[in-house]
Structures are given as C-alpha cells and as structure tokens.
Design an enzyme around this catalytic site. Structure first.
Site, PDB file in Angstrom:
ATOM      1  N   CYS A  95      -1.141  -7.389   4.027  1.00  0.00           N
ATOM      2  CA  CYS A  95      -1.040  -7.900   5.400  1.00  0.00           C
ATOM      3  C   CYS A  95      -1.029  -9.381   5.707  1.00  0.00           C
ATOM      4  O   CYS A  95       0.011 -10.087   5.517  1.00  0.00           O
ATOM      5  CB  CYS A  95      -2.470  -7.042   5.774  1.00  0.00           C
ATOM      6  SG  CYS A  95      -2.285  -6.978   7.778  1.00  0.00           S
ATOM      7  N   HIS A 195      -3.555  -1.098   4.023  1.00  0.00           N
ATOM      8  CA  HIS A 195      -4.932  -1.387   3.578  1.00  0.00           C
ATOM      9  C   HIS A 195      -5.540  -0.189   3.143  1.00  0.00           C
ATOM     10  O   HIS A 195      -5.004   0.869   3.155  1.00  0.00           O
ATOM     11  CB  HIS A 195      -5.669  -1.892   4.771  1.00  0.00           C
ATOM     12  CG  HIS A 195      -5.402  -3.345   5.241  1.00  0.00           C
ATOM     13  ND1 HIS A 195      -5.826  -4.459   4.540  1.00  0.00           N
ATOM     14  CD2 HIS A 195      -4.710  -3.925   6.312  1.00  0.00           C
ATOM     15  CE1 HIS A 195      -5.521  -5.518   5.264  1.00  0.00           C
ATOM     16  NE2 HIS A 195      -4.559  -5.136   6.434  1.00  0.00           N
TER      17      HIS A 195
HETATM   18  N1  GLN Z   1      -2.150 -12.143  11.064  1.00  0.00           N
HETATM   19  C1  GLN Z   1      -2.132 -10.619  10.607  1.00  0.00           C
HETATM   20  C2  GLN Z   1      -1.731  -9.864  11.884  1.00  0.00           C
HETATM   21  O1  GLN Z   1      -0.518  -9.501  11.966  1.00  0.00           O
HETATM   22  C3  GLN Z   1      -3.254 -10.310  10.054  1.00  0.00           C
HETATM   23  C4  GLN Z   1      -3.648  -8.907  10.012  1.00  0.00           C
HETATM   24  C5  GLN Z   1      -4.204  -8.287   8.606  1.00  0.00           C
HETATM   25  O2  GLN Z   1      -4.412  -9.248   7.697  1.00  0.00           O
HETATM   26  N2  GLN Z   1      -4.561  -7.013   8.797  1.00  0.00           N
HETATM   27  O3  GLN Z   1      -2.659  -9.356  12.842  1.00  0.00           O
END
Ligand code: GLN
Length: 245
Positions: A95, A195
């Site tokens: 992510c 995740h």
């Molecule tokens: N910057 C990221 C987003 O697109 C972070 C999100 C994440 O790590 N879950 O929201």
C-alpha cells in the site's frame, strides 16, 4: 548447508497499517519451521541502512503523513536500493510502501508526496477511497500453485504502471479500480495494495518470497511442506465470503 535469512523490516513503528507486521511473523515462522535461521532487523528512522545486509526487505502501509516521512528518509538510499533491486533483492511493499516505490503520490490538493522512483509508476488520489475485501488471480508460473491471493484493501491512490502486475483482480479494486491489475512484480519486487495482513492468508506467496530470498543469498530454495491447514482455511473462508470458487 545451514541457511540464514536476514529480514529487514523498514520503519515498523510508522508502517504497520492493518497489521502489516504480520507479514514479518509469517515469513519468519515459515522459514524457521524449515530449519532456516532468521535474523530480523527492524529499522528505525535515523538508522544507517546497508542493503548488502538484507536478504528480504519489508515495507508496510501507512497514512499519507507517515508515507511522506519514510519517503524523505529513504531518498538518501535511492542509488543503493536501485543497485540491490538490479541484483534481485526481494522486497515486499504494501500500500503506502508500494506507492513509495513509484515516482510520486499526488494528493487531491495537487501536492505530491515524492516517491523513490525505483520503478516507473505514479499514483494519484481519487475522489473516494477503494475499500473492501479483494481477491486476485496471481500472475505466477509456479507449477500447481493455488492462484488466488486474498486480503483487504483501503487506499485513496490510483496507481498506474506498465510492469506485470502481481495479479488480475477477480473481485475488488486493485491498482486503480479500472484496469483489473493489482500490484506489481518486477525483478525481486512484489508490490501490492493487499493488507489484512497479506501473508497469513496467502502462505503460497510467503513461500515464494522465502524462496526468492534464499536464491538471492545463494542458497538452495528447497522448502519442505508444512502443516498449514489453518492458513488455507483462512484463505478459503475469505474466498467463500466473497462468493468466489
Ligand atoms: N497513501 C495511501 C492511500 O492511497 C496510503 C494507504 C495505505 O497504506 N493503506 O490512501
């Protein structure tokens, strides 16, 4: 030959969204169960980094704020990282950590959180967040491997690149909600929005990363079978919940 793997966990205090730390536990446990010695090297901000001492690098997810802090910190190591990636250093980036591999993450205000530009990839924030369970068909040539990867995604960013993705979206959003691609695979890099954490429910991907790390270190990548019925139950229960298969 006795085998040792050094797992470098980058900034666990900042990048541990949705328990991404669980990825480290899985890698370490599954390696140890095969008699591999594991050295976990958690890295804090301000620590000098030496990627010659890494057999596998983990980068979890974080908020935009944390992502910006980590990006700034790692920029000094960009050349080192590029050289290590060229040699095939396995990296799992999730992510926010995944977005950091690219050139930038552009916020709705137009402000850009600079990435490390290790691969040609950009991310732009969309109007809404892409949230929910996700299942993808893993883009792998491993014989007989289960192809599905499952987990949870929650991101504002829409990511675009031309590399092979980690997989094809079966249900969920993936990189951008439009091209059915999820994640990236480039040399030893596995980048993903998944995740949950990712590896406890996807033991086949955990073993793939362990094998890559073993080969990177010059060891045999032979891994015996484990009794991981519970992990597979978790995998299949997510597929059932999503009414897949
Ligand atoms: N910057 C990221 C987003 O697109 C972070 C999100 C994440 O790590 N879950 O929201």
């Amino acid at each position: 030959m006795a085998r040792t793997l050094r797992l470098v966990h980058l900034f666990p205090e900042l990048l541990n969204l949705y328990a991404d730390q669980g990825n480290l536990s899985v890698l370490s446990t599954r390696a140890k169960q095969r008699g591999i010695e594991v050295k976990i090297l958690p890295v804090k901000l301000g620590t000098k980094l030496d990627f010659d001492q890494a057999d596998l690098v983990l980068l979890g997810g974080g908020s935009d704020r944390e992502q910006a802090i980590v990006g700034k910190e790692l920029l000094a190591y960009r050349q080192d990282l590029l050289s290590a990636i060229d040699l095939g250093l396995p990296i799992l980036a999730v992510c926010g950590g995944y977005q950091l591999l690219g050139e930038f993450y552009e916020l709705p205000s137009g402000e850009k959180v600079p990435g490390l530009h290790l691969i040609d990839m950009t991310t732009h924030a969309g109007k809404n967040r892409l949230i929910g369970n996700i299942a993808i068909e893993w883009n792998t040539n491993a014989q007989g491997a289960v192809r599905t990867l499952v987990g949870f995604e929650n991101h504002g960013g829409r990511t675009m690149h031309d590399y092979p993705p980690l997989g094809k979206v079966v249900k969920g959003f993936g990189n951008n909600g439009t091209d059915q691609k999820e994640g990236v695979q480039y040399k030893g890099i596995v980048g993903t929005y998944i995740h949950g954490p990712l590896l406890p429910k996807n033991p086949h991907l955990a073993d793939h990363l362990i094998r890559n790390a073993l080969r990177y270190r010059g060891y045999s990548d032979d891994l015996g079978d484990l009794d991981d019925r519970l992990e597979w139950e978790a995998h299949h229960s997510i597929l059932n919940r999503m009414q897949i298969g």
